[in-house]
Scaffold this active site. Sequence first.
Site, PDB file in Angstrom:
ATOM      1  N   ASP A 262       0.814  -1.214   0.000  1.00 47.92           N
ATOM      2  CA  ASP A 262       0.000   0.000   0.000  1.00 47.92           C
ATOM      3  C   ASP A 262       0.851   1.269   0.000  1.00 47.92           C
ATOM      4  O   ASP A 262       0.495   2.262  -0.626  1.00 47.92           O
ATOM      5  CB  ASP A 262      -0.926   0.007   1.214  1.00 47.92           C
ATOM      6  CG  ASP A 262      -2.112  -0.929   1.031  1.00 47.92           C
ATOM      7  OD1 ASP A 262      -2.481  -1.210  -0.118  1.00 47.92           O
ATOM      8  OD2 ASP A 262      -2.661  -1.383   2.057  1.00 47.92           O
TER       9      ASP A 262
ATOM     10  N   GLU B 249      -5.069  10.181   4.581  1.00 43.63           N
ATOM     11  CA  GLU B 249      -5.460  11.065   5.665  1.00 43.63           C
ATOM     12  C   GLU B 249      -4.397  12.125   5.906  1.00 43.63           C
ATOM     13  O   GLU B 249      -3.240  11.966   5.530  1.00 43.63           O
ATOM     14  CB  GLU B 249      -5.695  10.297   6.968  1.00 43.63           C
ATOM     15  CG  GLU B 249      -4.457   9.874   7.731  1.00 43.63           C
ATOM     16  CD  GLU B 249      -3.824   8.602   7.224  1.00 43.63           C
ATOM     17  OE1 GLU B 249      -2.572   8.553   7.163  1.00 43.63           O
ATOM     18  OE2 GLU B 249      -4.553   7.662   6.888  1.00 43.63           O
TER      19      GLU B 249
ATOM     20  N   ALA C 249      -6.439   9.096  20.757  1.00 42.78           N
ATOM     21  CA  ALA C 249      -6.277   9.035  22.213  1.00 42.78           C
ATOM     22  C   ALA C 249      -6.687  10.353  22.884  1.00 42.78           C
ATOM     23  O   ALA C 249      -5.873  11.011  23.530  1.00 42.78           O
ATOM     24  CB  ALA C 249      -4.826   8.681  22.572  1.00 42.78           C
TER      25      ALA C 249
ATOM     26  N   TYR D 264      -5.218   4.433   9.248  1.00 42.51           N
ATOM     27  CA  TYR D 264      -4.969   5.007  10.568  1.00 42.51           C
ATOM     28  C   TYR D 264      -6.281   5.417  11.243  1.00 42.51           C
ATOM     29  O   TYR D 264      -6.471   5.239  12.450  1.00 42.51           O
ATOM     30  CB  TYR D 264      -4.033   6.205  10.411  1.00 42.51           C
ATOM     31  CG  TYR D 264      -3.489   6.790  11.690  1.00 42.51           C
ATOM     32  CD1 TYR D 264      -3.568   6.110  12.900  1.00 42.51           C
ATOM     33  CD2 TYR D 264      -2.873   8.038  11.680  1.00 42.51           C
ATOM     34  CE1 TYR D 264      -3.067   6.655  14.076  1.00 42.51           C
ATOM     35  CE2 TYR D 264      -2.360   8.589  12.838  1.00 42.51           C
ATOM     36  CZ  TYR D 264      -2.468   7.899  14.031  1.00 42.51           C
ATOM     37  OH  TYR D 264      -1.964   8.446  15.184  1.00 42.51           O
ATOM     38  N   ASN D 265      -7.202   5.956  10.463  1.00 40.34           N
ATOM     39  CA  ASN D 265      -8.490   6.382  11.002  1.00 40.34           C
ATOM     40  C   ASN D 265      -9.199   5.246  11.734  1.00 40.34           C
ATOM     41  O   ASN D 265      -9.716   5.419  12.838  1.00 40.34           O
ATOM     42  CB  ASN D 265      -9.360   6.908   9.860  1.00 40.34           C
ATOM     43  CG  ASN D 265     -10.790   7.168  10.281  1.00 40.34           C
ATOM     44  OD1 ASN D 265     -11.072   8.109  11.006  1.00 40.34           O
ATOM     45  ND2 ASN D 265     -11.706   6.331   9.810  1.00 40.34           N
TER      46      ASN D 265
END
Length: 253
Positions: A43, A114, A178, A156-157
Amino acid sequence: MRRKIAFMASHGEVAQAALTRLVARYGTVPEDEAEVIVALGGDGFMLHTLHATETSPLPVYGMNCGTVGFLMNEYSEDDLHARLEAAEEEVINPLRMTAACADGSTRDLLAINEVSLLRGGPQAAKLRISVDGKVRLEPLVCDGALVSTPAGSTAYNYSAHGPILPIGSEVLALTAVAPFRPRRWRGAILPKRAVVRFDVLEPQKRPVMAEGDGRSVRDVRWVEVRSEPTISHRILFDPGHGLEERLLREQFV
């Protein structure tokens, strides 16, 4: 139909060996003579290829020579011309990130998956979030925050507990990484046309870096993120294995 292929490969041994075999079997042409680009890698290399060809009208067909391969097709050396002819096309727009830095400079980057802001030191980041010029959240105390496209929503999202967005939906995901305050803030789904601005509060005490598809800008003061409709990436997938199917599949594993 036998389209002219420009092969591109990552530097990994598996991808380079595949490149040698495929070029020997199918031949290759320079990008400016090609009708399709075949990318060999994972990717990360697919994102690299899309960024490198962002001004090109050529579609890109990836074959997985890496690990996850969410944006790639299964690797096979057989019937490549037939696979390219049968492939289904997905068109995605990247995000444009504009970041103002502590030294007064401004950086402009494109991101297909992102744009993320991450704390750059031992203390949590403190951010003010505005959407289309209106302050929506102040402060968000967190390890970071990100804006994701539908294509990047399983990356990541999703790891940060953000929503998976259907391909073709006219929305973006805004997700905290977080979060400490407010503890129960679960992010937001925004219209694709929205302009999201992050202002860094207490930047000397709480430095923040920004990333667009892995390319970093350190010590940012503010970052604006918007969809870039003038750039379209054409990605080819084998029938029944496009991004829409992959997004659905990710939600049932």
